[in-house]
Design a protein around this motif. Structure first.
Motif, PDB file in Angstrom:
ATOM      1  N   VAL A 109       2.733 -25.910  -9.490  1.00 54.64           N
ATOM      2  CA  VAL A 109       4.176 -26.104  -9.628  1.00 54.64           C
ATOM      3  C   VAL A 109       4.608 -25.784 -11.054  1.00 54.64           C
ATOM      4  CG1 VAL A 109       6.059 -27.766  -9.356  1.00 54.64           C
ATOM      5  CG2 VAL A 109       4.043 -27.960  -7.907  1.00 54.64           C
ATOM      6  N   GLU A 110       5.770 -25.121 -11.169  1.00 55.13           N
ATOM      7  CA  GLU A 110       6.379 -24.842 -12.474  1.00 55.13           C
ATOM      8  C   GLU A 110       7.831 -25.292 -12.442  1.00 55.13           C
ATOM      9  OE1 GLU A 110       6.134 -20.633 -13.050  1.00 55.13           O
ATOM     10  OE2 GLU A 110       4.014 -20.689 -13.584  1.00 55.13           O
ATOM     11  N   ALA A 111       8.319 -25.800 -13.565  1.00 58.46           N
ATOM     12  CA  ALA A 111       9.717 -26.216 -13.680  1.00 58.46           C
ATOM     13  C   ALA A 111      10.336 -25.575 -14.912  1.00 58.46           C
ATOM     14  CB  ALA A 111       9.818 -27.735 -13.788  1.00 58.46           C
ATOM     15  N   ALA A 112      11.632 -25.289 -14.821  1.00 59.41           N
ATOM     16  CA  ALA A 112      12.389 -24.813 -15.983  1.00 59.41           C
ATOM     17  C   ALA A 112      13.429 -25.871 -16.314  1.00 59.41           C
ATOM     18  CB  ALA A 112      13.063 -23.487 -15.680  1.00 59.41           C
ATOM     19  N   ILE A 113      13.420 -26.292 -17.576  1.00 62.55           N
ATOM     20  CA  ILE A 113      14.353 -27.307 -18.064  1.00 62.55           C
ATOM     21  C   ILE A 113      14.970 -26.803 -19.362  1.00 62.55           C
ATOM     22  CG2 ILE A 113      13.102 -29.218 -16.960  1.00 62.55           C
ATOM     23  CD1 ILE A 113      11.896 -29.860 -19.717  1.00 62.55           C
ATOM     24  N   PRO A 114      16.026 -27.453 -19.872  1.00 63.85           N
ATOM     25  CA  PRO A 114      16.609 -27.033 -21.152  1.00 63.85           C
ATOM     26  C   PRO A 114      15.571 -27.086 -22.278  1.00 63.85           C
ATOM     27  CG  PRO A 114      18.069 -28.548 -20.023  1.00 63.85           C
ATOM     28  CD  PRO A 114      16.787 -28.548 -19.247  1.00 63.85           C
ATOM     29  N   SER A 115      15.700 -26.194 -23.230  1.00 63.28           N
ATOM     30  CA  SER A 115      14.722 -26.114 -24.315  1.00 63.28           C
ATOM     31  C   SER A 115      14.709 -27.355 -25.197  1.00 63.28           C
ATOM     32  CB  SER A 115      14.986 -24.875 -25.176  1.00 63.28           C
ATOM     33  OG  SER A 115      16.266 -24.961 -25.762  1.00 63.28           O
ATOM     34  N   THR A 116      15.776 -28.127 -25.192  1.00 64.74           N
ATOM     35  CA  THR A 116      15.832 -29.338 -26.015  1.00 64.74           C
ATOM     36  C   THR A 116      15.364 -30.580 -25.258  1.00 64.74           C
ATOM     37  OG1 THR A 116      18.146 -29.617 -25.389  1.00 64.74           O
ATOM     38  CG2 THR A 116      17.696 -28.483 -27.482  1.00 64.74           C
ATOM     39  N   ALA A 117      15.011 -30.416 -23.983  1.00 63.02           N
ATOM     40  CA  ALA A 117      14.598 -31.555 -23.152  1.00 63.02           C
ATOM     41  C   ALA A 117      13.083 -31.593 -23.004  1.00 63.02           C
ATOM     42  CB  ALA A 117      15.252 -31.449 -21.778  1.00 63.02           C
ATOM     43  N   LYS A 118      12.601 -32.689 -22.444  1.00 66.86           N
ATOM     44  CA  LYS A 118      11.172 -32.789 -22.118  1.00 66.86           C
ATOM     45  C   LYS A 118      11.035 -33.267 -20.679  1.00 66.86           C
ATOM     46  CE  LYS A 118      10.239 -37.478 -23.689  1.00 66.86           C
ATOM     47  NZ  LYS A 118       9.367 -38.332 -24.483  1.00 66.86           N
ATOM     48  N   LEU A 119       9.888 -32.990 -20.083  1.00 64.17           N
ATOM     49  CA  LEU A 119       9.622 -33.320 -18.693  1.00 64.17           C
ATOM     50  C   LEU A 119       8.567 -34.412 -18.634  1.00 64.17           C
ATOM     51  CD1 LEU A 119      10.324 -32.321 -15.776  1.00 64.17           C
ATOM     52  CD2 LEU A 119       8.242 -30.969 -15.903  1.00 64.17           C
ATOM     53  N   VAL A 120       8.847 -35.462 -17.870  1.00 66.88           N
ATOM     54  CA  VAL A 120       7.892 -36.545 -17.649  1.00 66.88           C
ATOM     55  C   VAL A 120       7.627 -36.586 -16.148  1.00 66.88           C
ATOM     56  CG1 VAL A 120       7.427 -39.009 -17.898  1.00 66.88           C
ATOM     57  CG2 VAL A 120       8.835 -37.837 -19.603  1.00 66.88           C
ATOM     58  N   VAL A 121       6.360 -36.428 -15.760  1.00 64.55           N
ATOM     59  CA  VAL A 121       5.974 -36.370 -14.351  1.00 64.55           C
ATOM     60  C   VAL A 121       5.155 -37.610 -14.021  1.00 64.55           C
ATOM     61  CG1 VAL A 121       4.790 -34.995 -12.597  1.00 64.55           C
ATOM     62  CG2 VAL A 121       5.949 -33.858 -14.496  1.00 64.55           C
ATOM     63  N   TYR A 122       5.361 -38.137 -12.801  1.00 66.32           N
ATOM     64  CA  TYR A 122       4.694 -39.365 -12.364  1.00 66.32           C
ATOM     65  C   TYR A 122       3.758 -39.080 -11.197  1.00 66.32           C
ATOM     66  CZ  TYR A 122       8.415 -41.360 -15.148  1.00 66.32           C
ATOM     67  OH  TYR A 122       9.268 -41.648 -16.177  1.00 66.32           O
ATOM     68  N   ASP A 123       2.663 -39.851 -11.126  1.00 63.63           N
ATOM     69  CA  ASP A 123       1.769 -39.741  -9.981  1.00 63.63           C
ATOM     70  C   ASP A 123       2.300 -40.636  -8.855  1.00 63.63           C
ATOM     71  OD1 ASP A 123       0.992 -42.382 -10.543  1.00 63.63           O
ATOM     72  OD2 ASP A 123      -0.895 -41.782 -11.482  1.00 63.63           O
ATOM     73  N   GLU A 124       1.573 -40.701  -7.756  1.00 60.03           N
ATOM     74  CA  GLU A 124       2.059 -41.444  -6.587  1.00 60.03           C
ATOM     75  C   GLU A 124       2.117 -42.956  -6.814  1.00 60.03           C
ATOM     76  OE1 GLU A 124      -0.019 -40.186  -3.089  1.00 60.03           O
ATOM     77  OE2 GLU A 124       0.996 -38.253  -3.110  1.00 60.03           O
ATOM     78  N   GLU A 125       1.418 -43.449  -7.833  1.00 55.65           N
ATOM     79  CA  GLU A 125       1.477 -44.880  -8.161  1.00 55.65           C
ATOM     80  C   GLU A 125       2.564 -45.192  -9.183  1.00 55.65           C
ATOM     81  OE1 GLU A 125      -1.796 -43.320  -8.227  1.00 55.65           O
ATOM     82  OE2 GLU A 125      -1.852 -43.874  -6.113  1.00 55.65           O
ATOM     83  N   GLY A 126       3.281 -44.173  -9.645  1.00 55.24           N
ATOM     84  CA  GLY A 126       4.349 -44.369 -10.613  1.00 55.24           C
ATOM     85  C   GLY A 126       3.902 -44.298 -12.058  1.00 55.24           C
ATOM     86  N   VAL A 164       2.698 -42.278 -15.490  1.00 47.78           N
ATOM     87  CA  VAL A 164       2.962 -40.977 -16.119  1.00 47.78           C
ATOM     88  C   VAL A 164       1.708 -40.116 -16.026  1.00 47.78           C
ATOM     89  CG1 VAL A 164       3.495 -39.820 -18.301  1.00 47.78           C
ATOM     90  CG2 VAL A 164       4.692 -41.916 -17.691  1.00 47.78           C
ATOM     91  N   ARG A 165       1.890 -38.896 -15.595  1.00 46.58           N
ATOM     92  CA  ARG A 165       0.799 -37.911 -15.514  1.00 46.58           C
ATOM     93  C   ARG A 165       0.706 -37.215 -16.855  1.00 46.58           C
ATOM     94  NH1 ARG A 165       0.407 -33.137 -11.633  1.00 46.58           N
ATOM     95  NH2 ARG A 165      -1.817 -33.313 -11.554  1.00 46.58           N
ATOM     96  N   PRO A 166      -0.367 -37.436 -17.622  1.00 43.59           N
ATOM     97  CA  PRO A 166      -0.470 -36.838 -18.958  1.00 43.59           C
ATOM     98  C   PRO A 166      -0.393 -35.311 -18.943  1.00 43.59           C
ATOM     99  CG  PRO A 166      -2.310 -38.336 -18.551  1.00 43.59           C
ATOM    100  CD  PRO A 166      -1.522 -38.245 -17.291  1.00 43.59           C
ATOM    101  N   GLN A 167      -0.886 -34.671 -17.882  1.00 41.72           N
ATOM    102  CA  GLN A 167      -0.872 -33.210 -17.813  1.00 41.72           C
ATOM    103  C   GLN A 167       0.430 -32.665 -17.244  1.00 41.72           C
ATOM    104  OE1 GLN A 167      -2.514 -35.289 -15.820  1.00 41.72           O
ATOM    105  NE2 GLN A 167      -3.201 -34.346 -13.945  1.00 41.72           N
ATOM    106  N   GLY A 168       1.412 -33.523 -17.008  1.00 39.29           N
ATOM    107  CA  GLY A 168       2.702 -33.063 -16.486  1.00 39.29           C
ATOM    108  C   GLY A 168       2.541 -32.414 -15.129  1.00 39.29           C
ATOM    109  N   LEU A 169       3.109 -31.234 -14.956  1.00 40.45           N
ATOM    110  CA  LEU A 169       3.006 -30.517 -13.685  1.00 40.45           C
ATOM    111  C   LEU A 169       1.714 -29.710 -13.577  1.00 40.45           C
ATOM    112  CD1 LEU A 169       6.632 -29.190 -13.137  1.00 40.45           C
ATOM    113  CD2 LEU A 169       5.458 -30.957 -11.834  1.00 40.45           C
ATOM    114  N   GLY A 170       0.906 -29.704 -14.631  1.00 40.39           N
ATOM    115  CA  GLY A 170      -0.320 -28.912 -14.629  1.00 40.39           C
ATOM    116  C   GLY A 170      -1.304 -29.351 -13.565  1.00 40.39           C
ATOM    117  N   GLY A 171      -2.187 -28.451 -13.215  1.00 42.19           N
ATOM    118  CA  GLY A 171      -3.211 -28.751 -12.219  1.00 42.19           C
ATOM    119  C   GLY A 171      -2.749 -28.432 -10.811  1.00 42.19           C
ATOM    120  N   THR A 172      -3.531 -28.899  -9.859  1.00 43.14           N
ATOM    121  CA  THR A 172      -3.276 -28.639  -8.449  1.00 43.14           C
ATOM    122  C   THR A 172      -2.557 -29.825  -7.820  1.00 43.14           C
ATOM    123  OG1 THR A 172      -5.317 -27.361  -8.383  1.00 43.14           O
ATOM    124  CG2 THR A 172      -4.397 -27.992  -6.281  1.00 43.14           C
TER     125      THR A 172
END
Length: 137
Positions: A80-97, A99-107
């Protein structure tokens, strides 16, 4: 002394971008790697073309009905890849809620699973997105 004055006169104050409120998700691309022997073979989808409620940030995306390409095994090999504003950051969560340290990286396993993420603007304003990916049977 004249040279030092000339050098100092040429210095300018660094102008930094202002903390803006831009926290929109501009694109969310899913790659389905449907051939286990050749991971380079993939099909890409724009998940924002599914159903996205702009108010709540909740969305659904259904993969095409093609059991040979889009089944539980192939949808477990997504990236998965996401595009967001250059001044923002992305925080991704796993199924338990958590924070996923690798963000959207991986499978990702997207066979009837969700991806939850926050887009955090430079000002701190946050927008949550919750996408459910569906496999058609």
């Amino acid at each position: 002394m004249l040279a030092a004055a000339a050098v100092l006169a040429g210095c300018q104050k660094l102008v930094l971008p202002k903390d803006d409120d831009a926290c929109d998700l501009r694109s969310l691309t899913v790659y389905v790697h449907y051939d286990a022997q050749n991971p380079g073979l993939s099909e890409s989808f724009d998940a924002l073309t599914g159903n996205l409620d702009e108010t709540t940030g909740e969305g659904t995306f259904s993969f095409p009905k093609d059991p040979e390409k889009y089944n539980a095994q192939t949808l477990a090999r997504c990236t998965v890849e996401a595009a967001i504003p250059s001044t923002a950051k992305l925080v991704v969560y796993d199924e338990e809620g958590n924070v996923r340290p690798q963000g959207l990286g991986g499978t990702w396993d997207l066979a009837n699973h969700s991806i939850v993420m926050d887009v955090v603007a430079a000002s701190g304003k946050t927008r949550r997105y919750d996408f459910l990916f569906r496999m058609r049977r």
